[in-house]
Design a protein around this motif. Sequence first.
Motif, mmCIF file in Angstrom:
data_model
loop_
_atom_site.group_PDB
_atom_site.id
_atom_site.type_symbol
_atom_site.label_atom_id
_atom_site.label_comp_id
_atom_site.label_asym_id
_atom_site.label_seq_id
_atom_site.Cartn_x
_atom_site.Cartn_y
_atom_site.Cartn_z
ATOM 1 N N ALA A 43 0.940 -1.117 0.030
ATOM 2 C CA ALA A 43 0.086 -0.077 0.126
ATOM 3 C C ALA A 43 0.866 1.326 0.055
ATOM 4 N N LEU A 44 1.644 1.370 0.839
ATOM 5 C CA LEU A 44 2.943 2.247 0.771
ATOM 6 C C LEU A 44 3.650 2.625 -0.608
ATOM 7 N N CYS A 45 4.010 1.566 -1.194
ATOM 8 C CA CYS A 45 4.546 1.557 -2.569
ATOM 9 C C CYS A 45 3.768 2.035 -3.409
ATOM 10 N N ALA A 46 2.255 1.852 -3.229
ATOM 11 C CA ALA A 46 1.328 2.395 -4.337
ATOM 12 C C ALA A 46 1.319 4.005 -4.097
ATOM 13 N N ARG A 47 1.914 4.546 -2.994
ATOM 14 C CA ARG A 47 1.882 5.874 -3.046
ATOM 15 C C ARG A 47 3.116 6.437 -3.455
ATOM 16 N N ALA A 48 4.305 5.827 -3.699
ATOM 17 C CA ALA A 48 5.418 6.328 -4.358
ATOM 18 C C ALA A 48 5.469 6.366 -5.699
ATOM 19 N N GLY A 49 5.511 7.416 -6.417
ATOM 20 C CA GLY A 49 5.524 7.565 -7.990
ATOM 21 C C GLY A 49 6.606 6.994 -8.661
ATOM 22 N N ALA A 50 7.546 6.632 -7.909
ATOM 23 C CA ALA A 50 8.884 5.942 -8.642
ATOM 24 C C ALA A 50 9.024 4.188 -8.434
ATOM 25 N N ALA A 51 8.067 3.835 -7.626
ATOM 26 C CA ALA A 51 7.903 2.472 -7.342
ATOM 27 C C ALA A 51 7.836 1.757 -8.636
ATOM 28 N N THR A 52 8.476 0.576 -8.603
ATOM 29 C CA THR A 52 8.337 -0.340 -9.920
ATOM 30 C C THR A 52 7.774 -1.698 -9.338
ATOM 31 N N PRO A 53 7.764 -2.851 -10.436
ATOM 32 C CA PRO A 53 7.146 -3.778 -9.756
ATOM 33 C C PRO A 53 7.976 -4.722 -8.796
ATOM 34 N N PHE A 54 9.354 -4.283 -8.920
ATOM 35 C CA PHE A 54 10.282 -5.068 -8.401
ATOM 36 C C PHE A 54 10.250 -4.397 -6.730
ATOM 37 N N HIS A 55 9.551 -3.366 -6.583
ATOM 38 C CA HIS A 55 9.586 -2.936 -5.199
ATOM 39 C C HIS A 55 8.225 -3.725 -4.351
ATOM 40 N N ARG A 56 7.561 -4.327 -4.902
ATOM 41 C CA ARG A 56 6.465 -5.118 -4.410
ATOM 42 C C ARG A 56 6.975 -6.127 -3.455
ATOM 43 N N TYR A 57 6.214 -6.030 -2.359
ATOM 44 C CA TYR A 57 6.948 -7.261 -1.180
ATOM 45 C C TYR A 57 7.052 -8.732 -1.736
ATOM 46 N N GLU A 58 6.215 -8.994 -2.484
ATOM 47 C CA GLU A 58 6.079 -10.402 -3.268
ATOM 48 C C GLU A 58 7.502 -10.897 -3.765
ATOM 49 N N CYS A 59 7.647 -9.656 -4.544
ATOM 50 C CA CYS A 59 9.004 -9.613 -5.632
ATOM 51 C C CYS A 59 10.315 -9.813 -4.813
ATOM 52 N N LEU A 60 10.318 -8.761 -3.687
ATOM 53 C CA LEU A 60 11.419 -8.784 -2.863
ATOM 54 C C LEU A 60 11.491 -10.054 -2.116
ATOM 55 N N GLN A 61 10.530 -10.677 -1.678
ATOM 56 C CA GLN A 61 10.758 -12.128 -1.045
ATOM 57 C C GLN A 61 11.366 -13.162 -1.988
ATOM 58 N N VAL A 62 10.929 -13.034 -3.242
ATOM 59 C CA VAL A 62 11.375 -13.982 -4.548
ATOM 60 C C VAL A 62 12.640 -13.750 -4.627
ATOM 61 N N LEU A 63 13.236 -12.542 -4.539
ATOM 62 C CA LEU A 63 14.704 -12.185 -4.913
ATOM 63 C C LEU A 63 15.593 -12.506 -3.716
ATOM 64 N N ALA A 64 15.012 -12.428 -2.656
ATOM 65 C CA ALA A 64 15.711 -12.809 -1.289
ATOM 66 C C ALA A 64 15.852 -14.431 -1.249
ATOM 67 N N ASP A 65 14.906 -15.007 -1.731
ATOM 68 C CA ASP A 65 14.963 -16.479 -1.659
ATOM 69 C C ASP A 65 15.760 -17.270 -2.625
#
Length: 168
Positions: A43-65
């Motif tokens: 929800a906070l990502c949605a308020r950031a104009g420069a957010a990319t799909p890679f900023h979404r929590y699910e993507c971040l978790q996949v990258l970490a894994d």
Amino acid sequence: ETSDSATATPSNRTSQTSGTSKTSEPPIRTRLTRTVPAARWNALCARAGAATPFHRYECLQVLADRSGATLHPFVGYQHDRPVGLFPVFEQSRGPVTTLFSPVPDHKIPYLGPLLLEPADGSSAEHERRRRSFLGASLSCFGERFAPSYVNVRSTPQFDDPRPFAWRG
């Protein structure tokens, strides 16, 4: 600068850092935390104009894994209002600790910090908030992780590299 860390568990520690300003206005205090649920992060990502799909929590978790890194999704607060997000990945090999945003070798061109769109205020106030958020983030990273190496590739909208250069 001051720092205040709660010590209950590593997942709920916070850091408070004062931003510095060359004006006569009082410094803005920024508090960082990494105890935010995935839905709140998105929800906070949605308020950031420069957010990319890679900023979404699910993507971040996949990258970490996939990378074997530890994700640290930091949220910055000023006056109890969220002002920015800064996802970092920690990797340790022996005595060497490194921080990345984005994690290397996964074909993500940039990630880095996000500033939430201000509801009001002047551009000077926005700049003070940005500096305080970045200063608190970089201080927190140094205090918590004592990294040997940090690599941040921010979005093109985040076009001022000076805070990173000033911190070495």
